[in-house]
Design a protein around this motif. Sequence first.
Motif, PDB file in Angstrom:
ATOM      1  N   GLU A  79     -56.320 -37.113  55.567  1.00 33.96           N
ATOM      2  CA  GLU A  79     -55.261 -37.393  54.598  1.00 33.96           C
ATOM      3  C   GLU A  79     -54.663 -36.118  54.007  1.00 33.96           C
ATOM      4  O   GLU A  79     -53.455 -36.020  53.798  1.00 33.96           O
ATOM      5  CB  GLU A  79     -55.807 -38.285  53.484  1.00 33.96           C
ATOM      6  N   MET A  80     -55.521 -35.126  53.750  1.00 35.05           N
ATOM      7  CA  MET A  80     -55.013 -33.880  53.168  1.00 35.05           C
ATOM      8  C   MET A  80     -54.038 -33.193  54.127  1.00 35.05           C
ATOM      9  O   MET A  80     -52.972 -32.745  53.714  1.00 35.05           O
ATOM     10  CB  MET A  80     -56.144 -32.920  52.814  1.00 35.05           C
ATOM     11  N   ALA A  81     -54.398 -33.132  55.402  1.00 38.96           N
ATOM     12  CA  ALA A  81     -53.511 -32.519  56.393  1.00 38.96           C
ATOM     13  C   ALA A  81     -52.222 -33.321  56.536  1.00 38.96           C
ATOM     14  O   ALA A  81     -51.136 -32.742  56.666  1.00 38.96           O
ATOM     15  CB  ALA A  81     -54.217 -32.393  57.737  1.00 38.96           C
ATOM     16  N   ALA A  82     -52.316 -34.640  56.481  1.00 39.15           N
ATOM     17  CA  ALA A  82     -51.121 -35.485  56.575  1.00 39.15           C
ATOM     18  C   ALA A  82     -50.211 -35.256  55.370  1.00 39.15           C
ATOM     19  O   ALA A  82     -48.982 -35.181  55.518  1.00 39.15           O
ATOM     20  CB  ALA A  82     -51.512 -36.955  56.681  1.00 39.15           C
ATOM     21  N   ASN A  83     -50.811 -35.122  54.187  1.00 38.17           N
ATOM     22  CA  ASN A  83     -50.012 -34.850  52.990  1.00 38.17           C
ATOM     23  C   ASN A  83     -49.337 -33.480  53.076  1.00 38.17           C
ATOM     24  O   ASN A  83     -48.173 -33.337  52.694  1.00 38.17           O
ATOM     25  CB  ASN A  83     -50.880 -34.933  51.736  1.00 38.17           C
ATOM     26  N   LEU A  84     -50.066 -32.487  53.568  1.00 37.52           N
ATOM     27  CA  LEU A  84     -49.472 -31.160  53.742  1.00 37.52           C
ATOM     28  C   LEU A  84     -48.335 -31.201  54.766  1.00 37.52           C
ATOM     29  O   LEU A  84     -47.305 -30.561  54.578  1.00 37.52           O
ATOM     30  CB  LEU A  84     -50.533 -30.138  54.171  1.00 37.52           C
ATOM     31  N   ASP A  85     -48.527 -31.960  55.832  1.00 38.16           N
ATOM     32  CA  ASP A  85     -47.483 -32.110  56.841  1.00 38.16           C
ATOM     33  C   ASP A  85     -46.209 -32.656  56.204  1.00 38.16           C
ATOM     34  O   ASP A  85     -45.115 -32.132  56.438  1.00 38.16           O
ATOM     35  CB  ASP A  85     -47.973 -33.026  57.964  1.00 38.16           C
ATOM     36  N   ASN A  86     -46.358 -33.689  55.389  1.00 36.37           N
ATOM     37  CA  ASN A  86     -45.195 -34.254  54.702  1.00 36.37           C
ATOM     38  C   ASN A  86     -44.572 -33.257  53.730  1.00 36.37           C
ATOM     39  O   ASN A  86     -43.342 -33.170  53.616  1.00 36.37           O
ATOM     40  CB  ASN A  86     -45.590 -35.535  53.959  1.00 36.37           C
ATOM     41  N   LEU A  87     -45.406 -32.508  53.040  1.00 37.29           N
ATOM     42  CA  LEU A  87     -44.900 -31.521  52.088  1.00 37.29           C
ATOM     43  C   LEU A  87     -44.158 -30.395  52.810  1.00 37.29           C
ATOM     44  O   LEU A  87     -43.083 -29.971  52.372  1.00 37.29           O
ATOM     45  CB  LEU A  87     -46.040 -30.959  51.238  1.00 37.29           C
ATOM     46  N   TYR A  88     -44.699 -29.938  53.924  1.00 32.67           N
ATOM     47  CA  TYR A  88     -44.012 -28.900  54.694  1.00 32.67           C
ATOM     48  C   TYR A  88     -42.676 -29.418  55.236  1.00 32.67           C
ATOM     49  O   TYR A  88     -41.682 -28.686  55.233  1.00 32.67           O
ATOM     50  CB  TYR A  88     -44.890 -28.391  55.841  1.00 32.67           C
TER      51      TYR A  88
END
Length: 126
Positions: A79-88
């Motif tokens: 989930e953290m990587a997915a959230n970072l992906d969306n933020l990027y």
Amino acid sequence: MNAYAAMKQYQTVNVNAQVTEADPHRLIQMLFEGGLQRIAQAKGAMQYGNVALKGELIGKSIGIVSGLRESLDIKKGGEMAANLDNLYAFMIQRLSHANLKNDPAVLDEVANLLREIKEGWDAIQA
């Protein structure tokens, strides 16, 4: 995390550093540093009316954020990587908007987001 993809992206924006000798953790730190520098330089170019340089620097900023995005391992990071992906992805969109609208406030917005992520990353022990 695909550190080699991050390293390749970092090299494509002509940032002078010891990229080949850095560990993966340091490579990501260097991407953050390079992104923040390019955004600050783009803001200066924007304020001085240097449209060509502004566009070039925002393009390099987008390239660096894209490199950070590509370095994510969604399977391992969950989930953290997915959230970072969306933020990027959001940051890339906002950088494009800043370029199109000549809006330094948007550059500040992206720089603040990138700085927050960098501070979290810096706190991680390599």
